[in-house]
Enzyme design. Structure first.
Site, PDB file in Angstrom:
ATOM      1  N   ASN A   1       0.866  -1.183   0.000  1.00  0.00           N
ATOM      2  CA  ASN A   1       0.000   0.000   0.000  1.00  0.00           C
ATOM      3  C   ASN A   1       0.901   1.231   0.000  1.00  0.00           C
ATOM      4  O   ASN A   1       1.504   1.558   1.015  1.00  0.00           O
ATOM      5  CB  ASN A   1      -0.895  -0.026   1.252  1.00  0.00           C
ATOM      6  CG  ASN A   1      -1.744   1.222   1.383  1.00  0.00           C
ATOM      7  OD1 ASN A   1      -1.805   2.046   0.463  1.00  0.00           O
ATOM      8  ND2 ASN A   1      -2.403   1.372   2.527  1.00  0.00           N
TER       9      ASN A   1
ATOM     10  N   LYS B   1       0.099   4.266  -0.184  1.00  0.00           N
ATOM     11  CA  LYS B   1      -0.539   5.447   0.411  1.00  0.00           C
ATOM     12  C   LYS B   1      -0.329   6.645  -0.527  1.00  0.00           C
ATOM     13  O   LYS B   1      -0.315   6.459  -1.740  1.00  0.00           O
ATOM     14  CB  LYS B   1      -0.028   5.665   1.835  1.00  0.00           C
ATOM     15  CG  LYS B   1      -0.175   4.372   2.674  1.00  0.00           C
ATOM     16  CD  LYS B   1       0.047   4.530   4.129  1.00  0.00           C
ATOM     17  CE  LYS B   1      -0.164   3.195   4.834  1.00  0.00           C
ATOM     18  NZ  LYS B   1      -0.034   3.277   6.287  1.00  0.00           N
TER      19      LYS B   1
ATOM     20  N   HIS C   1      -9.433   1.083   5.015  1.00  0.00           N
ATOM     21  CA  HIS C   1      -8.142   1.261   5.685  1.00  0.00           C
ATOM     22  C   HIS C   1      -8.337   2.180   6.896  1.00  0.00           C
ATOM     23  O   HIS C   1      -9.154   3.105   6.854  1.00  0.00           O
ATOM     24  CB  HIS C   1      -7.121   1.864   4.712  1.00  0.00           C
ATOM     25  CG  HIS C   1      -5.732   1.837   5.274  1.00  0.00           C
ATOM     26  ND1 HIS C   1      -5.275   2.759   6.178  1.00  0.00           N
ATOM     27  CD2 HIS C   1      -4.714   0.956   5.083  1.00  0.00           C
ATOM     28  CE1 HIS C   1      -4.024   2.455   6.515  1.00  0.00           C
ATOM     29  NE2 HIS C   1      -3.659   1.366   5.862  1.00  0.00           N
TER      30      HIS C   1
ATOM     31  N   GLU D   1      -6.718   4.575   7.951  1.00  0.00           N
ATOM     32  CA  GLU D   1      -6.523   6.001   7.675  1.00  0.00           C
ATOM     33  C   GLU D   1      -7.778   6.611   7.054  1.00  0.00           C
ATOM     34  O   GLU D   1      -8.056   7.796   7.221  1.00  0.00           O
ATOM     35  CB  GLU D   1      -5.280   6.189   6.782  1.00  0.00           C
ATOM     36  CG  GLU D   1      -4.005   6.004   7.603  1.00  0.00           C
ATOM     37  CD  GLU D   1      -2.824   5.447   6.845  1.00  0.00           C
ATOM     38  OE1 GLU D   1      -2.789   5.544   5.610  1.00  0.00           O
ATOM     39  OE2 GLU D   1      -1.915   4.891   7.508  1.00  0.00           O
TER      40      GLU D   1
ATOM     41  N   GLU E   1      -5.022  -5.039  10.478  1.00  0.00           N
ATOM     42  CA  GLU E   1      -4.004  -4.017  10.696  1.00  0.00           C
ATOM     43  C   GLU E   1      -4.288  -3.288  12.005  1.00  0.00           C
ATOM     44  O   GLU E   1      -5.116  -2.355  12.029  1.00  0.00           O
ATOM     45  CB  GLU E   1      -4.013  -2.996   9.558  1.00  0.00           C
ATOM     46  CG  GLU E   1      -3.673  -3.571   8.207  1.00  0.00           C
ATOM     47  CD  GLU E   1      -3.087  -2.498   7.280  1.00  0.00           C
ATOM     48  OE1 GLU E   1      -1.993  -2.735   6.768  1.00  0.00           O
ATOM     49  OE2 GLU E   1      -3.705  -1.449   7.104  1.00  0.00           O
TER      50      GLU E   1
ATOM     51  N   GLY F   1       2.840   2.127  10.914  1.00  0.00           N
ATOM     52  CA  GLY F   1       3.805   3.224  10.841  1.00  0.00           C
ATOM     53  C   GLY F   1       4.531   3.500  12.145  1.00  0.00           C
ATOM     54  O   GLY F   1       5.210   4.512  12.272  1.00  0.00           O
TER      55      GLY F   1
ATOM     56  N   SER G   1       3.833  -2.201  10.335  1.00  0.00           N
ATOM     57  CA  SER G   1       5.283  -2.268  10.569  1.00  0.00           C
ATOM     58  C   SER G   1       5.901  -3.597  10.138  1.00  0.00           C
ATOM     59  O   SER G   1       6.808  -4.118  10.802  1.00  0.00           O
ATOM     60  CB  SER G   1       5.603  -1.951  12.037  1.00  0.00           C
ATOM     61  OG  SER G   1       5.205  -0.620  12.340  1.00  0.00           O
TER      62      SER G   1
HETATM   63  P1  13P Z   1       3.282   0.331   7.695  1.00  0.00           P
HETATM   64  O1  13P Z   1       3.790  -0.925   7.040  1.00  0.00           O
HETATM   65  O2  13P Z   1       4.010   1.565   7.240  1.00  0.00           O
HETATM   66  O3  13P Z   1       3.200   0.196   9.179  1.00  0.00           O
HETATM   67  O4  13P Z   1       1.772   0.556   7.171  1.00  0.00           O
HETATM   68  C1  13P Z   1       0.874  -0.499   7.218  1.00  0.00           C
HETATM   69  C2  13P Z   1      -0.331  -0.110   6.465  1.00  0.00           C
HETATM   70  O5  13P Z   1      -1.076   0.764   6.865  1.00  0.00           O
HETATM   71  C3  13P Z   1      -0.591  -0.805   5.196  1.00  0.00           C
HETATM   72  O6  13P Z   1      -1.871  -0.572   4.745  1.00  0.00           O
END
Ligand code: 13P
Length: 266
Positions: A16, A18, A108, A110, A178, A184, A224
């Site tokens: 992803n 983003k 997601h 976010e 997740e 992150g 992560s």
């Molecule tokens: P990270 O791998 O940066 O922690 O992000 C995970 C994520 O949100 C994938 O959709």
């Protein structure tokens, strides 16, 4: 410990991106990733690879994948629940299907947090994705507060139940667990934690869509994930891959994650 070798579930490593990489950067990145994996003789039938670029990159990625016959899947990071009409700024699943997207990420954290997406909106998007023959990659996960108050599985289980409201047992779906606190943060869940929640999510799939769908649906872990910790997740029987954020933007790291069984002797 046994590796996940369920023959019905091909592991999926999904990146992803983003809001990173414009369409020119996307072309260079996808080309390099494909070369890197080809050089390493990666078996795409054994571990599927998918990338999720921003909307503006999708046409470029599609053109490249199709022209060079790259064995990579791709998809969008979100979509509208509507097919067309006066919805400024929205993207229809019909458009994504026309671009040969195979997947679409839905729900997601976010989007749930920063754009206030509700369980009902997530469910409507999942239903629309299935209608357009896109495989929804449904994201669920608990915040640190949820974890402290309700334990690890309650919130992801409730989110998945809600997201599946309009899905029949003929649908092809992927689920990603997740934990919000792991995204992150550099602080991944432990493989045990991921397995515990993935098993609970598979229970929801069994309950709502039946044993057959539950057996063949892939459940990913995200938060992560790095080349150094992926193998331990992949040893868990209910974890069928990873949804990778930050590390999916680094070709060497992402290739290392994809080739998890090589560098740890699984
Ligand atoms: P990270 O791998 O940066 O922690 O992000 C995970 C994520 O949100 C994938 O959709």
């Amino acid at each position: 410990m046994a590796v996940n070798i369920n023959p019905r579930r091909t592991p999926l490593i999904a990146g992803n991106w983003k809001m990173n990489l414009d369409h020119l950067q996307a072309i260079a990145f996808v080309q390099k990733l494909a070369w890197n994996l080809k050089d390493a003789n990666h078996d795409f039938a054994a571990v599927e690879v998918a990338v999720f670029p921003p909307f503006t990159d999708l046409r470029s990625v599609q053109t490249l994948v199709s022209a060079d016959k790259l064995p990579l899947a791709f998809g969008a990071q979100d979509m509208s629940a509507r097919d067309s009409g006066a919805y400024t700024g929205e993207i229809s699943g019909a458009f994504l299907a026309q671009l040969e997207c195979q997947y679409v990420i839905i729900g997601h954290s976010e989007r749930r947090t920063l754009h206030n997406e509700s369980d009902e909106q997530v469910a409507a998007k999942v239903t629309a994705a299935v209608k357009h023959n896109l495989v929804p990659l449904i994201c669920v996960g608990e915040s640190a507060e949820d974890l402290a108050t309700h334990g690890p599985s309650a919130v992801p289980v409730a989110q998945l139940r809600a997201a599946l409201a309009g899905v029949t047992n003929a649908a092809d779906i992927v689920v990603a667990y997740e934990p919000v606190w792991a995204i992150g943060s550099g602080q991944a869940a432990t493989p045990d934690q991921a397995e515990q929640v993935a098993a609970a999510l598979r229970g929801v799939l069994t309950e709502t869509l039946g044993q057959d769908v539950a057996d063949k649906t892939r459940i990913l872990y995200g938060g992560s994930v790095k080349s150094g910790n992926i193998a331990a997740f992949m040893r868990e029987p209910n974890v069928d891959g990873a949804l990778v954020g930050g590390a999916s933007l680094d070709i060497v790291e992402f290739s290392g994650i994809i080739r998890y069984h090589k560098h740890v002797g699984l």
